[in-house]
Enzyme design. Structure first.
Site, PDB file in Angstrom:
ATOM      1  N   SER A   1      -9.454   1.631   3.208  1.00 19.03           N
ATOM      2  CA  SER A   1      -8.655   2.467   2.334  1.00 19.03           C
ATOM      3  C   SER A   1      -7.627   1.691   1.517  1.00 19.03           C
ATOM      4  O   SER A   1      -7.082   2.228   0.555  1.00 19.03           O
ATOM      5  CB  SER A   1      -7.929   3.546   3.144  1.00 19.03           C
TER       6      SER A   1
ATOM      7  N   LYS B   1       0.853  -1.194   0.000  1.00 18.69           N
ATOM      8  CA  LYS B   1       0.000   0.000   0.000  1.00 18.69           C
ATOM      9  C   LYS B   1       0.888   1.243   0.000  1.00 18.69           C
ATOM     10  O   LYS B   1       1.861   1.311   0.760  1.00 18.69           O
ATOM     11  CB  LYS B   1      -0.883  -0.032   1.243  1.00 18.69           C
TER      12      LYS B   1
ATOM     13  N   SER C   1      -9.700  -0.669   7.180  1.00 21.07           N
ATOM     14  CA  SER C   1      -9.083  -0.485   5.858  1.00 21.07           C
ATOM     15  C   SER C   1      -8.379  -1.701   5.275  1.00 21.07           C
ATOM     16  O   SER C   1      -8.028  -1.695   4.092  1.00 21.07           O
ATOM     17  CB  SER C   1      -8.101   0.687   5.886  1.00 21.07           C
TER      18      SER C   1
END
Lengths: 466, 62
Positions: A153, A77, A177
Site C-alpha cells: 500500500s 506515507k 506494503s
C-alpha cells in the site's frame, strides 16, 4: 543532481559541506514540482516547513551538532501523523479532517535526526490493498512503466523514491506494503521485526500485522534509517524494550558461511518464470560470496494466505469501522468489498488463524535455528497492469491481490524482519525483487546479506526512464 | 452445489451487502481465500495458543 545520490551519499556530502540542506531541499521541492504531475506520488508538499527544517539542519551542520540525517529530504506515507498536515489515509472518508497536532513517533525520530520532511505520499485506500490502485485520490505511476501499478500500500513512497523525487520515504507494512512497492518499483524496503519501530501516530489497519519501516534505494540507506527509527516507545504497547544496535556495522560483514534457507516448493507453486530465473540468479550471486543455500519445507506456509486474510479482515473491520461508519458512502469499492467480506470471518476462523500463526512461527523458528536467513522472491510476479484483478501465472489463473502478498504476508504473520531489494528485470523492463528474512530482531544479518548482494550487483543503481 | 453458488449463498447468509454484479468479481479475485477459511478451523493445532507477536518475538530474542 543531489537527488540522484543515495541517502548515504547525500548525507555524507552534507556533512562535508559540499552542498547545503537549503540547496538540497530546494532541488527536491523543484523536482517534485516539475515531475510529480506525472508520478502522482505526493498528497501534500510541506514546502515551508521543509525550508525551515533545512535552515535548521544547515545551522546544526555548521555547529558540528548534526544528526545522521541532517538535511536529507524524506517523504512520509500519508497515514502517519505529520504536525500541521491533514492525513488522507488514502481515502475520501478523511476529507475535511483536522490537521495533526503532533508528529507520529517515527516522524519525530526522523526530524530529531535532522531529516527534512518534504511531504506526504499517496497510498492504497486505508492501506488496505497491495497494488496502490486508488480510484478516489489517484494511483501513483510506476516509474518504470506508467500503466503498471507501483505496488502498495505504500505506493507513493515507493514511486517517489524510485522516480528520484526523494532519497527515502516512510512506509507501513501489513501484508507486504513496504516490500511490494520496493519490489515493483526497483528499490529497497525493510519491514523490521514487529515491535522494533513504534507505530504511535500511525493509522492502524491490523494491529497484530502492522509494521512501520523505511524505503530507500540501497540496503545501506535502510540500515541508516532503521538506526534512526528503531527503539522503545512507551506510548506503543507493542514496542520492544530491546537495545538497538548500530545497523551500519552490519554493512561491513561478509557472508562467507551464511546459511540461506529457501522454502522452494512453496515459492515455486505460483511463480512467474522470469521472477523465478532472477531469484535463482540472485541465490547464485549470494553463493558466489560464500553463502550456502539449501531447500527447506515450512508446511504451514501453504495456509498463509487464508491466515493473512482472516486476520487482516477481522482486525481491519474493528480498526476501521469507527473511521468509516459515518462516511461509508465515500469509501472506495475495493475497501467496501473487503469490509463486507470480513463478515464471513467468524471468531472461530480468526482464532484458528492466530493458532496457526503460532505453528507457522514455530516452523520458521526451527528453520532459522539451522539457517541464518530465509530467501524468497519478494513477489511472485512483477508489477501488474492497473486494471488487472486476475492474471495467468505458470498456466493457472490467480487473483492478483492474493498472489502479490503470497511471499511477503508470512513475515507479517510471524513478525520476522524482512528486506526486499532489486534482483533483476523482466524482459519488458519491470523490476524484480528478492526477499531476505531473519530471526527476531536480527535485522543485522539480513542487512549484511542484502548489502553484500548490492555490492555484487547493480540492479539497485538502475534508474527508470524520465 | 458448485463452489461459486456455495459462496454466493454463504455471502447472503452472512449479510454481505454488495451489488449482484460485484459478487462474481469478488469470487473470481478472492474466492479461494474465502473457501479456505473453514480449513483453518480444521487445521488449527489443538495445543497451540494464539500468536502474540509482541510477547513471542521479544521473548525469543532476549
Amino acid at each position: 543532481m543531489p537527488l540522484d545520490r543515495s541517502l548515504a551519499e547525500l548525507a555524507a556530502m552534507l556533512r562535508r559541506r559540499e552542498t547545503t540542506a537549503v540547496d538540497v531541499t530546494e532541488a527536491c521541492l523543484g523536482t517534485i514540482r516539475e515531475r510529480d504531475g506525472a508520478t502522482h506520488a505526493f498528497v501534500t508538499v510541506t514546502a515551508d516547513d521543509a525550508r525551515a527544517a533545512a535552515r535548521a539542519a544547515d545551522a546544526a551542520l555548521a555547529a558540528g551538532k548534526a544528526g545522521p540525517l541532517a538535511g536529507v529530504p524524506v517523504a512520509v506515507k500519508d497515514l502517519f501523523a505529520v504536525r500541521g498536515v491533514v492525513r488522507s489515509n488514502g481515502s475520501a472518508v478523511c476529507d475535511g479532517d483536522h490537521p495533526a497536532t503532533a508528529d507520529a513517533a517515527v516522524v519525530a525520530r526522523l526530524r530529531a535526526a535532522g531529516a527534512v520532511v518534504v511531504g506526504t505520499t499517496h497510498l492504497h485506500e486505508l492501506a488496505f490493498g497491495p497494488t496502490g490502485v486508488n480510484p478516489a485520490l489517484g494511483t501513483p505511476a510506476n516509474p518504470w512503466q506508467a500503466r503498471r501499478v507501483p505496488g502498495g500500500s505504500s505506493s507513493g513512497s515507493g514511486a517517489a523514491v524510485a522516480a528520484r523525487l526523494v532519497p527515502a520515504a516512510l512506509g507501513s507494512d501489513t501484508g507486504g506494503s513496504i516490500r511490494v512497492p520496493a519490489s515493483f518499483c526497483g528499490i529497497t524496503g525493510l519491514k523490521p521485526t514487529y515491535g522494533r519501530v513504534s507505530r504511535t501516530g500511525m493509522t492502524p489497519l491490523s494491529w497484530s500485522l502492522d509494521h512501520a519501516g523505511p524505503l530507500a534505494r540501497t540496503v545501506e540507506d535502510v540500515a541508516i534509517l532503521l538506526g534512526v527509527l528503531a527503539g522503545h516507545d512507551p506510548a506503543d504497547p507493542t514496542s520492544a524494550r530491546l537495545p538497538v544496535p548500530d545497523y551500519t556495522r552490519a554493512l561491513g560483514q561478509g557472508i562467507r558461511g551464511l546459511r540461506i534457507a529457501v522454502p522452494r516448493a512453496f515459492c515455486t507453486t505460483v511463480l512467474d518464470d522470469e521472477v523465478g530465473a532472477a531469484f535463482e540468479a540472485a541465490l547464485g550471486t549470494l553463493e558466489s560470496a560464500g553463502a550456502r543455500v539449501r531447500d527447506v519445507d515450512i508446511p504451514t506456509l501453504r495456509r498463509a494466505s487464508p491466515m493473512l486474510g482472516a486476520t487482516i479482515m477481522s482486525e481491519a473491520l474493528s480498526a476501521l469501522g469507527p473511521l468509516v461508519a459515518a462516511r461509508r458512502e465515500q469509501l472506495g469499492v475495493e475497501v467496501r468489498v473487503y469490509l463486507e467480506l470480513a463478515k464471513l470471518v467468524t471468531a472461530e476462523h480468526y482464532l484458528a488463524a492466530q493458532r496457526l500463526r503460532s505453528r507457522l512461527y514455530g516452523e520458521m523458528r526451527d528453520v532459522l535455528a539451522r539457517a541464518d536467513v530465509l530467501a524468497t522472491p519478494a513477489t511472485p510476479i512483477a508489477a501488474t497492469r492497473v486494471e488487472e484483478l486476475v492474471i495467468r501465472v505458470a498456466g493457472a489463473d490467480v487473483g492478483v491481490v492474493e498472489t502479490i502478498c503470497r511471499l511477503t504476508g508470512p513475515f507479517n504473520l510471524t513478525g520476522l524482519p524482512a528486506l526486499a531489494l532489486p534482483c533483476g528485470f523482466t524482459r519488458d523492463g519491470r523490476p524484480i525483487g528478492l526477499q531476505l528474512a531473519g530471526r527476531p530482531f536480527d535485522e543485522e544479518t539480513v542487512i549484511a546479506a542484502g548489502h553484500v548482494f548490492q555490492r555484487l550487483s547493480d540492479w539497485h543503481l538502475r534508474q527508470p526512464p524520465r | 452445489m458448485p463452489d461459486r453458488e456455495r459462496l454466493r449463498h454463504r455471502m447472503a447468509a452472512a449479510g454481505v451487502d454488495l451489488p449482484l454484479e460485484m459478487i462474481d468479481l469478488v469470487i473470481a479475485a478472492g474466492g479461494a481465500t474465502i473457501s479456505a477459511l473453514d480449513e483453518l478451523v480444521v487445521l488449527a493445532p489443538p495445543d497451540a495458543e494464539p500468536f502474540v507477536p509482541a510477547r513471542q518475538l521479544s521473548d525469543d530474542a532476549a
